[in-house]
Design a protein around this motif. Sequence first.
Motif, short mmCIF file in Angstrom:
data_model
loop_
_atom_site.label_atom_id
_atom_site.label_comp_id
_atom_site.label_asym_id
_atom_site.label_seq_id
_atom_site.Cartn_x
_atom_site.Cartn_y
_atom_site.Cartn_z
N CYS A 75 33.83 -7.43 36.07
CA CYS A 75 34.17 -8.85 35.91
C CYS A 75 35.19 -9.06 34.79
CB CYS A 75 32.92 -9.66 35.58
SG CYS A 75 31.61 -9.51 36.80
N THR A 76 35.96 -10.12 34.95
CA THR A 76 36.97 -10.49 33.97
C THR A 76 36.54 -11.81 33.32
OG1 THR A 76 38.55 -9.65 35.59
CG2 THR A 76 39.47 -10.78 33.67
N GLY A 77 36.58 -11.88 32.00
CA GLY A 77 36.21 -13.11 31.30
C GLY A 77 37.46 -13.89 30.90
N PHE A 105 36.52 -7.78 29.69
CA PHE A 105 35.79 -7.24 30.83
C PHE A 105 34.29 -7.16 30.54
CE2 PHE A 105 40.01 -5.05 31.47
CZ PHE A 105 40.37 -5.78 32.57
N PHE A 106 33.50 -7.31 31.58
CA PHE A 106 32.06 -7.08 31.50
C PHE A 106 31.59 -6.74 32.91
CE2 PHE A 106 32.67 -11.58 32.38
CZ PHE A 106 31.74 -11.86 33.34
N THR A 107 30.32 -6.44 33.07
CA THR A 107 29.82 -6.14 34.42
C THR A 107 28.57 -6.96 34.71
OG1 THR A 107 28.30 -4.33 33.86
CG2 THR A 107 30.62 -3.75 34.20
N TYR A 132 28.00 -22.47 36.81
CA TYR A 132 28.78 -22.00 37.96
C TYR A 132 30.16 -21.52 37.49
CZ TYR A 132 30.39 -26.67 36.95
OH TYR A 132 30.84 -27.77 36.29
N GLU A 133 30.75 -20.59 38.23
CA GLU A 133 32.10 -20.10 37.94
C GLU A 133 32.77 -19.67 39.24
OE1 GLU A 133 32.15 -16.97 35.04
OE2 GLU A 133 31.38 -18.24 33.43
N ALA A 134 33.57 -20.55 39.83
CA ALA A 134 34.32 -20.18 41.03
C ALA A 134 35.31 -19.07 40.69
CB ALA A 134 35.08 -21.40 41.57
N GLU A 135 35.34 -18.02 41.50
CA GLU A 135 36.23 -16.89 41.18
C GLU A 135 36.79 -16.23 42.44
OE1 GLU A 135 35.18 -14.30 38.04
OE2 GLU A 135 33.86 -15.79 37.08
N LEU A 136 38.00 -15.74 42.31
CA LEU A 136 38.57 -14.85 43.31
C LEU A 136 38.05 -13.43 43.04
CD1 LEU A 136 40.75 -14.16 45.53
CD2 LEU A 136 42.29 -13.69 43.62
N ASN A 163 31.06 -16.74 43.36
CA ASN A 163 30.68 -17.66 42.29
C ASN A 163 29.83 -16.88 41.29
OD1 ASN A 163 29.65 -19.74 40.60
ND2 ASN A 163 30.16 -21.21 42.21
N ASP A 164 30.39 -16.69 40.09
CA ASP A 164 29.77 -15.88 39.04
C ASP A 164 28.72 -16.73 38.31
OD1 ASP A 164 29.24 -14.04 37.04
OD2 ASP A 164 31.09 -14.44 35.94
N ILE A 165 27.62 -17.04 39.03
CA ILE A 165 26.56 -17.87 38.46
C ILE A 165 26.02 -17.20 37.18
CG2 ILE A 165 24.24 -18.81 38.85
CD1 ILE A 165 26.22 -20.21 40.64
N GLY A 181 22.91 -12.28 31.12
CA GLY A 181 22.99 -13.69 31.55
C GLY A 181 23.76 -13.86 32.84
N LYS A 182 24.03 -12.74 33.53
CA LYS A 182 24.82 -12.85 34.76
C LYS A 182 24.29 -11.94 35.87
CE LYS A 182 29.19 -14.29 32.64
NZ LYS A 182 29.82 -15.24 33.55
N SER A 183 23.09 -11.40 35.68
CA SER A 183 22.62 -10.40 36.65
C SER A 183 21.28 -10.73 37.28
CB SER A 183 22.54 -9.02 35.97
OG SER A 183 23.82 -8.57 35.59
#
Length: 297
Positions: A75-77, A105-107, A132-136, A163-165, A181-183
């Motif tokens: 993932c890109t922040g 970057f993170f995963t 929420y985080e809409a992402e390509l 969506n990187d909830i 916080g993302k997994s």
Amino acid sequence: MKVGLASIDGSIRSVVIGEPDVIILPLGAPTPDDVVRSPAALAQARSLALHAPRQDRDSVHLLAPLRAFNRDILCTGWNYWDHFFESAGRRQGQEPAEAPEHPTFFTKGPLSLTGPYEPIPFDPTISVQWDYEAELAIVIGKAGRSIPESRAAEHVAGVLVANDISQRDVQRAHGGQWLKGKSLDATTPIGPWLTTWDEVADVQDLDISFELNGVLMQSASTSEMAFSISRVIAELSWGMTLLPGDLILTGTPSGIGNARTPQEFLTEGDLLVTRIGGLGELRNRVAVASLSEYVAG
Ligand code: ZN
């Protein structure tokens, strides 16, 4: 080609998204995971689609198109400057000194993924700050290390919507990181299908948006990215091999709930619509579910 996975009569089938119908490929046909790894699989899927039966799109339940992962989702922040600056002073211990010169970057774990229309399991005992985080999202097709920006496009197999909830309080509670916080299980929708790279005219010119209960919360263009897709691939692969099937989320534009005044977090019953022009949309309902009770195995 737009290729996906669907649940049909109890089995998981590869499908090709046609206009207006969905083409149901035969059992054993290449899956989107195969298609991103092999040009031969893509050619085979194309050929099978010519004579396969069609079904009305509304009658087909699409699943997350990718399921075979080598590792965590990459993932890109903070990859849109307006999002970087909206979050200033709101990161509670995750504050960088200034605008970064390199992408962040993170995963997140692959078990965090879910389908384009599945409910998002919402457990308020784990977090009260669901965001929420809409992402390509892009998928790597060809392995490479230290890929130059000029050759990055050769390594991409396709794109999709994600969506990187995120759970902001869980991010902060564990040392100001991202992974934890993302997994949470099945909270990150992807899809609704994989669009192969040859169908993307300009990846830096796609409209990206997020609607919460019909209200537009995020709206941007991928042209506003701080670091282009090619730059993200070049920097991420610098000394580190990217593998076929690697999924890379490329950051979210401004408008997230954490950065609003007052802050606005997700709750039971919310309808999330995440859309990228030409790539389709995710529609997910937030539904209470227990993620906090002990489950073995
Ligand atoms: Zn994100």
